[in-house]
Design an enzyme around this catalytic site. Structure first.
Site, mmCIF file in Angstrom:
data_model
loop_
_atom_site.group_PDB
_atom_site.id
_atom_site.type_symbol
_atom_site.label_atom_id
_atom_site.label_comp_id
_atom_site.label_asym_id
_atom_site.label_seq_id
_atom_site.Cartn_x
_atom_site.Cartn_y
_atom_site.Cartn_z
ATOM 1 N N CYS A 53 0.842 -1.202 0.000
ATOM 2 C CA CYS A 53 0.000 0.000 0.000
ATOM 3 C C CYS A 53 0.878 1.254 0.000
ATOM 4 C CB CYS A 53 -0.902 -0.007 1.227
ATOM 5 S SG CYS A 53 -1.981 1.431 1.316
ATOM 6 N N CYS A 57 0.692 5.056 6.798
ATOM 7 C CA CYS A 57 0.083 4.912 8.133
ATOM 8 C C CYS A 57 1.088 4.209 9.057
ATOM 9 C CB CYS A 57 -1.202 4.102 8.055
ATOM 10 S SG CYS A 57 -2.291 4.652 6.722
ATOM 11 N N CYS A 97 -16.165 -8.952 6.521
ATOM 12 C CA CYS A 97 -15.535 -7.695 6.109
ATOM 13 C C CYS A 97 -14.294 -7.976 5.277
ATOM 14 C CB CYS A 97 -15.177 -6.892 7.351
ATOM 15 S SG CYS A 97 -14.372 -5.336 6.943
HETATM 16 C C1 DTB Z 1 -10.863 -2.019 12.000
HETATM 17 O O1 DTB Z 1 -11.081 -0.935 12.567
HETATM 18 N N1 DTB Z 1 -10.194 -3.026 12.518
HETATM 19 C C2 DTB Z 1 -10.095 -4.116 11.575
HETATM 20 C C3 DTB Z 1 -10.999 -3.625 10.429
HETATM 21 N N2 DTB Z 1 -11.283 -2.298 10.792
HETATM 22 C C4 DTB Z 1 -10.538 -3.725 9.039
HETATM 23 C C5 DTB Z 1 -8.695 -4.345 11.097
HETATM 24 C C6 DTB Z 1 -7.665 -4.425 12.122
HETATM 25 C C7 DTB Z 1 -6.424 -4.777 11.412
HETATM 26 C C8 DTB Z 1 -5.294 -5.003 12.323
HETATM 27 C C9 DTB Z 1 -4.009 -5.127 11.631
HETATM 28 C C10 DTB Z 1 -3.882 -6.311 10.738
HETATM 29 O O2 DTB Z 1 -4.297 -7.425 11.078
HETATM 30 O O3 DTB Z 1 -3.263 -6.146 9.682
HETATM 31 FE FE1 SF4 Z 2 -2.671 1.276 3.445
HETATM 32 FE FE2 SF4 Z 2 -2.868 2.767 5.644
HETATM 33 FE FE3 SF4 Z 2 -4.836 1.039 4.974
HETATM 34 FE FE4 SF4 Z 2 -2.443 0.168 5.854
HETATM 35 S S1 SF4 Z 2 -3.956 1.341 7.006
HETATM 36 S S2 SF4 Z 2 -3.610 -0.630 4.141
HETATM 37 S S3 SF4 Z 2 -1.041 1.659 4.916
HETATM 38 S S4 SF4 Z 2 -4.205 2.859 3.837
#
Ligand code: DTB
Ligand code: SF4
Ligand code: SAM
Length: 327
Positions: A53, A57, A97
């Protein structure tokens, strides 16, 4: 209690700063007025496109800017994803999701494939949610037409703190996508992460932005940072359960009808800590041993927790989002 969209920062701070047991008691009371506290929704996440990506972030292992130990994966096939959704449903999930590590959606063949995934999951009778980055109005409408129920797009932190966490987009970009989702009558899932080194003022600021939207997000995920080696946040200390409880309880009190989701970070929480979060008004978890790329508790462990705490998994299409969706 009436639903309010005119909360002031001071009012939210007053709630947030209450003695923690008092705060939990008040949140539990509000929770019982608006939701069935014995129900917790079980949701499943699937990373349909992983890594690479272009955003930066600073918490995220999927950014190209950081060297992390994830396997990059281009968009999965529709059938593969639909099989995963079926298995999730068989295991008791009522919301599915799909997450893609995209900065924004582009109008290409990949997007057409995602639309087919949405159609397929919707046809199974599950709440279908996507999180694909920024979206235009037209793209939001296409997702709606395909049967998308909810779209996740987090504010993540306060407007003031945003530039310290992400430099490749603005808070306003985020708010614009949320408006596009709302305008397409897709239910809004928006929350944030704690444990990024933010202050309590930042946490209150984010809750203020969410709770003063014209309509509250129907779904508010509260994530505890899962620190990933290689990201700028790798050495952040673990979030304390009291910080999680304060966020969840305050969100519950100021947005009483939202689904407050105890999201990332459960893997390092005990059952007792999670129980406090449910008491404080959390009414959803993600199930399965992986979130998108980071670990999550085992399904069996969660089943035992539901038994011990006498919790029931919630059916799909209940609450404020469903009322609007089927109106
Ligand atoms: C959210 O707020 N938490 C979930 C969902 N939205 C997509 C994702 C958490 C991801 C944690 C990091 C990972 O597993 O890559
Ligand atoms: Fe890309 Fe930021 Fe989403 Fe991670 S959280 S997938 S770096 S947009
Ligand atoms: N790329 C899309 C976006 O950023 O909107 C969707 C996927 S992104 C991984 C979804 C959310 O996961 C982020 O908004 C963030 O809140 C959360 N997240 C990402 N990495 C995390 C981590 N290490 N710990 C906790 N939450 C995380």
């Amino acid at each position: 209690m009436e639903i309010r969209n005119d909360w002031t920062r001071e009012e939210i701070k007053e709630i947030f700063d209450k003695p923690v047991l008092e705060l939990i008691y008040e949140a539990a009371t509000v929770h019982r007025e608006h939701n069935d506290p014995s129900e917790v929704q079980v949701c499943t996440l699937l990373s349909i496109k992983t890594g690479g990506c272009s955003e930066d972030c600073s918490y995220c292992p999927q950014s190209v800017k950081y060297k992390t130990d994830i396997t990059v994966q281009s968009l999965l096939d529709v059938d593969f994803v639909l099989n995963k959704a079926r298995t999730a449903q068989e295991n008791g999930s009522t919301r599915f999701c799909m997450g893609a590590a995209w900065r924004e959606v582009r109008d290409n063949r990949d997007f057409d494939k995602v639309l087919d995934m949405v159609k397929g999951v919707n046809a199974m009778g599950m709440e279908v949610c996507c999180t694909l980055g920024m979206l235009s109005k037209e793209q939001a409408q296409k997702l709606k037409d395909a049967g998308l129920y909810a779209y996740n797009h987090n504010l993540d932190t306060s407007e003031e703190n945003y530039d310290d966490i992400i430099t490749t987009r603005t808070y306003n970009d985020r708010l614009e996508t949320i408006d596009n989702i709302r305008d397409a009558e897709i239910s809004v899932c928006s929350g944030g992460i704690i444990g990024l080194g933010e202050t309590n003022e930042d946490r209150i600021g984010m809750l203020h932005t969410l709770s003063t939207m014209k309509e509250h997000p129907e779904s508010v995920p509260v994530n505890a940072l899962v620190p990933v080696p290689g990201t700028p946040m790798e050495n952040q200390p673990r979030v304390s359960v009291w910080d999680m409880v304060r966020m969840i309880a305050t969100a519950r009190i100021i947005m009483p009808r939202a689904q407050v989701r105890l999201s990332a970070g459960r893997v390092s929480m005990s059952m007792e800590e999670q129980a406090l979060c449910f008491l404080a008004g959390a009414n959803s978890i993600f199930a399965g041993d992986e979130l998108l790329t980071t670990p999550n508790p085992e399904v069996d462990q969660d089943k035992q927790m539901f038994q011990k705490l006498n919790l029931k998994p919630r059916a799909s299409f209940k609450g404020a989002a469903a009322e609007k969706h089927f109106a």
